[in-house]
Design a protein around this motif. Structure first.
Motif, PDB file in Angstrom:
ATOM      1  N   UNK A 150       0.843  -1.194   0.000  1.00  0.00           N
ATOM      2  CA  UNK A 150       0.000   0.000   0.000  1.00  0.00           C
ATOM      3  C   UNK A 150       0.880   1.247   0.000  1.00  0.00           C
ATOM      4  N   UNK A 151       0.279   2.373  -0.373  1.00  0.00           N
ATOM      5  CA  UNK A 151       0.975   3.649  -0.352  1.00  0.00           C
ATOM      6  C   UNK A 151       0.910   4.249   1.054  1.00  0.00           C
ATOM      7  N   UNK A 152       1.711   5.284   1.273  1.00  0.00           N
ATOM      8  CA  UNK A 152       1.761   5.935   2.586  1.00  0.00           C
ATOM      9  C   UNK A 152       0.389   6.419   3.041  1.00  0.00           C
ATOM     10  N   UNK A 153      -0.428   6.863   2.072  1.00  0.00           N
ATOM     11  CA  UNK A 153      -1.733   7.419   2.421  1.00  0.00           C
ATOM     12  C   UNK A 153      -2.684   6.384   3.022  1.00  0.00           C
ATOM     13  N   UNK A 154      -2.331   5.121   2.948  1.00  0.00           N
ATOM     14  CA  UNK A 154      -3.181   4.093   3.548  1.00  0.00           C
ATOM     15  C   UNK A 154      -3.324   4.337   5.051  1.00  0.00           C
ATOM     16  N   UNK A 155      -2.241   4.749   5.693  1.00  0.00           N
ATOM     17  CA  UNK A 155      -2.282   5.035   7.130  1.00  0.00           C
ATOM     18  C   UNK A 155      -2.175   6.524   7.443  1.00  0.00           C
ATOM     19  N   UNK A 156      -1.677   7.299   6.492  1.00  0.00           N
ATOM     20  CA  UNK A 156      -1.538   8.743   6.706  1.00  0.00           C
ATOM     21  C   UNK A 156      -2.589   9.462   5.866  1.00  0.00           C
ATOM     22  N   UNK A 157      -2.177  10.376   5.052  1.00  0.00           N
ATOM     23  CA  UNK A 157      -3.090  10.994   4.094  1.00  0.00           C
ATOM     24  C   UNK A 157      -4.163  11.860   4.719  1.00  0.00           C
ATOM     25  N   UNK A 158      -5.248  12.018   3.983  1.00  0.00           N
ATOM     26  CA  UNK A 158      -6.343  12.863   4.432  1.00  0.00           C
ATOM     27  C   UNK A 158      -6.088  14.338   4.194  1.00  0.00           C
ATOM     28  N   UNK A 159      -5.090  14.663   3.357  1.00  0.00           N
ATOM     29  CA  UNK A 159      -4.800  16.056   3.067  1.00  0.00           C
ATOM     30  C   UNK A 159      -4.157  16.807   4.215  1.00  0.00           C
ATOM     31  N   UNK A 160      -3.672  16.080   5.214  1.00  0.00           N
ATOM     32  CA  UNK A 160      -3.046  16.701   6.373  1.00  0.00           C
ATOM     33  C   UNK A 160      -1.599  16.227   6.491  1.00  0.00           C
ATOM     34  N   UNK A 161      -0.771  16.919   7.256  1.00  0.00           N
ATOM     35  CA  UNK A 161       0.605  16.457   7.456  1.00  0.00           C
ATOM     36  C   UNK A 161       0.638  15.033   7.999  1.00  0.00           C
ATOM     37  N   UNK A 162       1.689  14.299   7.627  1.00  0.00           N
ATOM     38  CA  UNK A 162       1.747  12.885   7.983  1.00  0.00           C
ATOM     39  C   UNK A 162       1.832  12.651   9.485  1.00  0.00           C
ATOM     40  N   UNK A 163       2.283  13.653  10.240  1.00  0.00           N
ATOM     41  CA  UNK A 163       2.374  13.435  11.682  1.00  0.00           C
ATOM     42  C   UNK A 163       1.017  13.502  12.374  1.00  0.00           C
ATOM     43  N   UNK A 164      -0.012  13.979  11.662  1.00  0.00           N
ATOM     44  CA  UNK A 164      -1.338  14.027  12.256  1.00  0.00           C
ATOM     45  C   UNK A 164      -1.898  12.618  12.414  1.00  0.00           C
ATOM     46  N   UNK A 165      -2.815  12.460  13.364  1.00  0.00           N
ATOM     47  CA  UNK A 165      -3.375  11.143  13.666  1.00  0.00           C
ATOM     48  C   UNK A 165      -4.837  11.017  13.239  1.00  0.00           C
ATOM     49  N   UNK A 166      -5.231  11.733  12.193  1.00  0.00           N
ATOM     50  CA  UNK A 166      -6.635  11.715  11.780  1.00  0.00           C
ATOM     51  C   UNK A 166      -7.052  10.385  11.164  1.00  0.00           C
ATOM     52  N   UNK A 167      -6.132   9.704  10.490  1.00  0.00           N
ATOM     53  CA  UNK A 167      -6.468   8.429   9.853  1.00  0.00           C
ATOM     54  C   UNK A 167      -6.451   7.327  10.914  1.00  0.00           C
ATOM     55  N   UNK A 168      -7.584   6.657  11.156  1.00  0.00           N
ATOM     56  CA  UNK A 168      -7.628   5.638  12.221  1.00  0.00           C
ATOM     57  C   UNK A 168      -6.681   4.470  11.980  1.00  0.00           C
ATOM     58  N   UNK A 169      -6.281   4.258  10.727  1.00  0.00           N
ATOM     59  CA  UNK A 169      -5.363   3.149  10.458  1.00  0.00           C
ATOM     60  C   UNK A 169      -3.992   3.394  11.090  1.00  0.00           C
ATOM     61  N   UNK A 170      -3.675   4.644  11.342  1.00  0.00           N
ATOM     62  CA  UNK A 170      -2.377   4.943  11.951  1.00  0.00           C
ATOM     63  C   UNK A 170      -2.314   4.372  13.365  1.00  0.00           C
ATOM     64  N   UNK A 171      -3.410   4.485  14.091  1.00  0.00           N
ATOM     65  CA  UNK A 171      -3.437   3.918  15.439  1.00  0.00           C
ATOM     66  C   UNK A 171      -3.440   2.396  15.377  1.00  0.00           C
ATOM     67  N   UNK A 172      -4.104   1.836  14.358  1.00  0.00           N
ATOM     68  CA  UNK A 172      -4.067   0.384  14.173  1.00  0.00           C
ATOM     69  C   UNK A 172      -2.634  -0.062  13.909  1.00  0.00           C
ATOM     70  N   UNK A 173      -1.901   0.721  13.100  1.00  0.00           N
ATOM     71  CA  UNK A 173      -0.507   0.386  12.809  1.00  0.00           C
ATOM     72  C   UNK A 173       0.320   0.361  14.090  1.00  0.00           C
ATOM     73  N   UNK A 174       0.061   1.303  14.978  1.00  0.00           N
ATOM     74  CA  UNK A 174       0.784   1.312  16.258  1.00  0.00           C
ATOM     75  C   UNK A 174       0.469   0.052  17.067  1.00  0.00           C
ATOM     76  N   UNK A 175      -0.788  -0.356  17.044  1.00  0.00           N
ATOM     77  CA  UNK A 175      -1.160  -1.578  17.763  1.00  0.00           C
ATOM     78  C   UNK A 175      -0.472  -2.795  17.152  1.00  0.00           C
ATOM     79  N   UNK A 176      -0.313  -2.790  15.823  1.00  0.00           N
ATOM     80  CA  UNK A 176       0.364  -3.904  15.169  1.00  0.00           C
ATOM     81  C   UNK A 176       1.855  -3.923  15.514  1.00  0.00           C
ATOM     82  N   UNK A 177       2.461  -2.759  15.674  1.00  0.00           N
ATOM     83  CA  UNK A 177       3.856  -2.711  16.120  1.00  0.00           C
ATOM     84  C   UNK A 177       3.979  -3.357  17.497  1.00  0.00           C
ATOM     85  N   UNK A 178       3.037  -3.045  18.380  1.00  0.00           N
ATOM     86  CA  UNK A 178       3.048  -3.649  19.709  1.00  0.00           C
ATOM     87  C   UNK A 178       2.844  -5.160  19.631  1.00  0.00           C
ATOM     88  N   UNK A 179       2.000  -5.598  18.693  1.00  0.00           N
ATOM     89  CA  UNK A 179       1.759  -7.023  18.537  1.00  0.00           C
ATOM     90  C   UNK A 179       3.018  -7.737  18.053  1.00  0.00           C
TER      91      UNK A 179
END
Length: 246
Positions: free
Chosen positions: A169-198
């Motif tokens: 997938x592209x970066x926008x899969x977890x980031x994107x939304x027309x906002x800076x990548x450090x923003x947490x608006x895309x819920x997949x970003x938090x899922x990605x963090x949970x997967x890192x913990x897993x």
């Protein structure tokens, strides 16, 4: 424990030959420390064997399937316990592994091999990459709630690149939304963090591994995903129709 091992815990002959060629059902499985005696043990043993690409004696003692003399059998029990723990991360899973529906099982990581893969064999390129467009300006990672500050986040051979390769997938899969990548608006970003913990939780079962993504790892994102946002398991894999009976 050197490798992830989903394996055969207990197996018995399906039929016992009787005089005159008649068959009777085999005796009930013995020494089931984790599996429900009412489960379809033979079916699950076959799926475990197929997942690793091995035969029964990889974990069992020839002629005495109930024996615990083969140390790989105890490793297999630990792996079953680990799958059950992983299952708690997925509300869609149902039942106690190996019974029921599961997003992750032995085949998810092993894919017919005793030792799971941890590195994607090819890079993921989006359309802009394929057209030769220059990469976006690289900036230090920010909002790194789980990753060390020195993590190589962007650019060639970066951690985010590994994530892209693993899920295809592209970066926008977890980031994107027309906002800076450090923003947490895309819920997949938090899922990605949970997967890192897993991933960290899984690797903690193996001595000598580092805290993901640092150090040696036995499991990575690629191990389960293999280029698919939704990992494959026995429960969700597409199979061919059965061959016509003659």
């Amino acid at each position: 424990m050197q490798h992830l091992i989903w394996s055969l815990m207990i197996s018995v002959p399906l039929f016992a030959q009787q005089p005159g060629g008649a068959t009777n059902p085999a005796q009930s499985p013995k020494n089931l420390k984790l599996l429900d005696p009412k489960t379809d043990v033979l079916f699950h043993m076959q799926t475990f064997a197929a997942a690793l690409g091995v035969q029964c004696t990889y974990c069992h003692v020839q002629g005495d399937m109930a024996s615990d003399a083969n140390p790989k059998k105890e490793v297999a029990r630990k792996m079953i316990g680990m799958v059950r723990l992983i299952d708690t991360s997925f509300p869609s899973s149902a039942g106690v592994f190996p019974d029921g529906y599961h997003e992750v099982d032995c085949s998810t990581c092993h894919r017919g091999n005793v030792k799971p893969e941890i590195v994607a064999p090819r890079k993921f390129y989006n359309r802009a990459n394929s057209l030769g467009n220059p990469p976006p300006a690289q900036t230090p990672g920010v909002s790194l709630k789980l990753l060390p500050v020195e993590t190589h986040v962007h650019g060639a051979d970066s951690l985010m690149g590994e994530f892209r390769d693993a899920l295809n997938v592209d970066c926008n899969y977890c980031h994107g939304g027309g906002k800076p990548q450090e923003w947490d608006l895309n819920p997949r970003k938090d899922i990605a963090r949970k997967m890192i913990m897993l991933v960290r939780q899984i690797n903690a079962n193996f001595p000598g591994t580092g805290v993901y993504p640092q150090g040696e790892q036995k499991v990575t994102c690629w191990t389960c995903h293999r280029g698919n946002p939704h990992p494959e398991s026995v429960s969700n894999k597409r199979y061919d129709a059965p061959a016509p009976k003659r």
